[in-house]
Design a protein around this motif. Sequence first.
Motif, PDB file in Angstrom:
ATOM      1  N   LYS A   1       0.811  -1.216   0.000  1.00 18.10           N
ATOM      2  CA  LYS A   1       0.000   0.000   0.000  1.00 18.10           C
ATOM      3  C   LYS A   1       0.849   1.273   0.000  1.00 18.10           C
ATOM      4  N   LEU A   2       2.053   1.197   0.560  1.00 12.16           N
ATOM      5  CA  LEU A   2       2.894   2.383   0.683  1.00 12.16           C
ATOM      6  C   LEU A   2       4.112   2.342  -0.240  1.00 12.16           C
ATOM      7  N   LYS A   3       4.041   1.548  -1.298  1.00 14.87           N
ATOM      8  CA  LYS A   3       5.207   1.393  -2.173  1.00 14.87           C
ATOM      9  C   LYS A   3       5.616   2.688  -2.864  1.00 14.87           C
ATOM     10  N   LYS A   4       4.704   3.658  -2.960  1.00 17.82           N
ATOM     11  CA  LYS A   4       5.052   4.941  -3.573  1.00 17.82           C
ATOM     12  C   LYS A   4       5.578   5.948  -2.556  1.00 17.82           C
ATOM     13  N   LYS A   5       5.496   5.594  -1.286  1.00 15.74           N
ATOM     14  CA  LYS A   5       6.062   6.439  -0.229  1.00 15.74           C
ATOM     15  C   LYS A   5       7.569   6.209  -0.209  1.00 15.74           C
ATOM     16  N   ASN A   6       8.279   7.130   0.312  1.00 20.90           N
ATOM     17  CA  ASN A   6       9.737   7.060   0.365  1.00 20.90           C
ATOM     18  C   ASN A   6      10.185   6.337   1.653  1.00 20.90           C
ATOM     19  N   ILE A   7       9.787   5.051   1.764  1.00 20.70           N
ATOM     20  CA  ILE A   7      10.091   4.264   2.962  1.00 20.70           C
ATOM     21  C   ILE A   7      10.842   3.005   2.556  1.00 20.70           C
ATOM     22  N   ALA A   8      11.999   2.797   3.164  1.00 21.57           N
ATOM     23  CA  ALA A   8      12.745   1.553   2.977  1.00 21.57           C
ATOM     24  C   ALA A   8      12.334   0.606   4.095  1.00 21.57           C
ATOM     25  N   PHE A   9      11.833  -0.561   3.726  1.00 21.81           N
ATOM     26  CA  PHE A   9      11.445  -1.582   4.698  1.00 21.81           C
ATOM     27  C   PHE A   9      12.600  -2.577   4.802  1.00 21.81           C
ATOM     28  N   ILE A  10      13.170  -2.667   5.994  1.00 22.88           N
ATOM     29  CA  ILE A  10      14.341  -3.513   6.200  1.00 22.88           C
ATOM     30  C   ILE A  10      14.038  -4.550   7.271  1.00 22.88           C
ATOM     31  N   GLY A  11      14.111  -5.822   6.893  1.00 20.98           N
ATOM     32  CA  GLY A  11      13.985  -6.906   7.852  1.00 20.98           C
ATOM     33  C   GLY A  11      15.380  -7.300   8.296  1.00 20.98           C
ATOM     34  N   ILE A  12      15.596  -7.308   9.602  1.00 19.32           N
ATOM     35  CA  ILE A  12      16.891  -7.738  10.132  1.00 19.32           C
ATOM     36  C   ILE A  12      16.633  -8.946  11.022  1.00 19.32           C
TER      37      ILE A  12
ATOM     38  N   MET B   1       7.787   1.037  17.412  1.00 21.85           N
ATOM     39  CA  MET B   1       6.605   1.218  16.563  1.00 21.85           C
ATOM     40  C   MET B   1       5.563   0.149  16.877  1.00 21.85           C
ATOM     41  N   PRO B   2       4.284   0.494  16.676  1.00 20.21           N
ATOM     42  CA  PRO B   2       3.256  -0.541  16.807  1.00 20.21           C
ATOM     43  C   PRO B   2       3.493  -1.641  15.767  1.00 20.21           C
ATOM     44  N   ARG B   3       3.045  -2.830  16.080  1.00 19.02           N
ATOM     45  CA  ARG B   3       3.168  -3.938  15.133  1.00 19.02           C
ATOM     46  C   ARG B   3       2.350  -3.630  13.875  1.00 19.02           C
ATOM     47  N   PRO B   4       2.755  -4.175  12.733  1.00 18.44           N
ATOM     48  CA  PRO B   4       2.007  -3.936  11.491  1.00 18.44           C
ATOM     49  C   PRO B   4       0.523  -4.324  11.569  1.00 18.44           C
ATOM     50  N   SER B   5       0.177  -5.269  12.420  1.00 18.11           N
ATOM     51  CA  SER B   5      -1.229  -5.658  12.570  1.00 18.11           C
ATOM     52  C   SER B   5      -2.043  -4.598  13.305  1.00 18.11           C
ATOM     53  N   ASN B   6      -1.387  -3.678  13.976  1.00 19.61           N
ATOM     54  CA  ASN B   6      -2.043  -2.596  14.685  1.00 19.61           C
ATOM     55  C   ASN B   6      -2.283  -1.457  13.685  1.00 19.61           C
ATOM     56  N   PRO B   7      -3.525  -1.000  13.513  1.00 18.06           N
ATOM     57  CA  PRO B   7      -3.808   0.084  12.560  1.00 18.06           C
ATOM     58  C   PRO B   7      -2.981   1.355  12.803  1.00 18.06           C
ATOM     59  N   GLN B   8      -2.503   1.550  14.023  1.00 16.64           N
ATOM     60  CA  GLN B   8      -1.672   2.720  14.325  1.00 16.64           C
ATOM     61  C   GLN B   8      -0.378   2.725  13.509  1.00 16.64           C
ATOM     62  N   CYS B   9       0.151   1.548  13.211  1.00 15.62           N
ATOM     63  CA  CYS B   9       1.379   1.451  12.419  1.00 15.62           C
ATOM     64  C   CYS B   9       1.164   2.099  11.051  1.00 15.62           C
ATOM     65  N   MET B  10       0.116   1.715  10.370  1.00 15.69           N
ATOM     66  CA  MET B  10      -0.193   2.269   9.043  1.00 15.69           C
ATOM     67  C   MET B  10      -0.444   3.772   9.155  1.00 15.69           C
ATOM     68  N   LYS B  11      -1.158   4.185  10.170  1.00 12.37           N
ATOM     69  CA  LYS B  11      -1.468   5.601  10.364  1.00 12.37           C
ATOM     70  C   LYS B  11      -0.189   6.429  10.509  1.00 12.37           C
ATOM     71  N   ILE B  12       0.760   5.943  11.297  1.00  7.90           N
ATOM     72  CA  ILE B  12       2.028   6.649  11.485  1.00  7.90           C
ATOM     73  C   ILE B  12       2.799   6.711  10.163  1.00  7.90           C
ATOM     74  N   LEU B  13       2.892   5.594   9.454  1.00  2.62           N
ATOM     75  CA  LEU B  13       3.645   5.561   8.210  1.00  2.62           C
ATOM     76  C   LEU B  13       3.006   6.426   7.131  1.00  2.62           C
ATOM     77  N   LYS B  14       1.675   6.442   7.070  1.00  2.00           N
ATOM     78  CA  LYS B  14       0.993   7.293   6.096  1.00  2.00           C
ATOM     79  C   LYS B  14       1.211   8.777   6.383  1.00  2.00           C
ATOM     80  N   SER B  15       1.407   9.122   7.646  1.00  2.00           N
ATOM     81  CA  SER B  15       1.559  10.526   8.026  1.00  2.00           C
ATOM     82  C   SER B  15       2.944  11.090   7.687  1.00  2.00           C
ATOM     83  N   LEU B  16       3.874  10.246   7.308  1.00  2.00           N
ATOM     84  CA  LEU B  16       5.227  10.726   6.986  1.00  2.00           C
ATOM     85  C   LEU B  16       5.204  11.601   5.744  1.00  2.00           C
ATOM     86  N   LYS B  17       5.935  12.709   5.818  1.00  2.00           N
ATOM     87  CA  LYS B  17       6.013  13.599   4.657  1.00  2.00           C
ATOM     88  C   LYS B  17       6.964  13.012   3.637  1.00  2.00           C
ATOM     89  N   ARG B  18       6.688  13.239   2.378  1.00  2.00           N
ATOM     90  CA  ARG B  18       7.556  12.715   1.317  1.00  2.00           C
ATOM     91  C   ARG B  18       8.874  13.381   1.438  1.00  2.00           C
TER      92      ARG B  18
END
Length: 166
Positions: A80-91, A149-166
């Motif tokens: 859903k956020l692939k057009k946002k400027n977010i790098a998702f890194i699994g460690i 950060m809240p877990r991805p299953s928590n709607p707050q996680c998406m809300k925080i990530l969507k609020s990031l400015k480009r």
Amino acid sequence: MKLKYVFSSLGILICLSVFADGVKPAKVGEQSPDFQFADKNGKMYSLKDFKGQYVFIDIWATHCFPCKEEIPYLEEIQEKLKKKNIAFIGIATDLDKDEWIKFIEEKALKGTQLIMDRKWISFMHSYDVATIPRYILLDKEGKIINLNMPRPSNPQCMKILKSLKR
């Protein structure tokens, strides 16, 4: 749960408290500690490779049931956020690299997937990580926005990530 994973997890926690003395845990607003970990092909990545992007770090392991439960939610967020400027890194904290590679290939995990090396004690202590899964959000300059950060299953996680400015 396999007994060897219980003991390895317990060992990790003991090592964190015993061997990481002198490493100060990071705080919100501070520059994030750097890292240098490899992907499945051995290519090394560090925090500098993601400068100019927000960074969402997922600290997880293949033997961690709660971590695996979050994967579908995290994959959905990434899509859903692939057009946002977010790098998702699994460690991953896995001790068995072959098992980790098999898992990420079978699940076709998105984002940049890395595995910790022998420097993991310092990394885990720097972020004050005692349990996994753990999610951390950094800004475009590598400063810490959220250490827990809240877990991805928590709607707050998406809300925080969507609020990031480009």
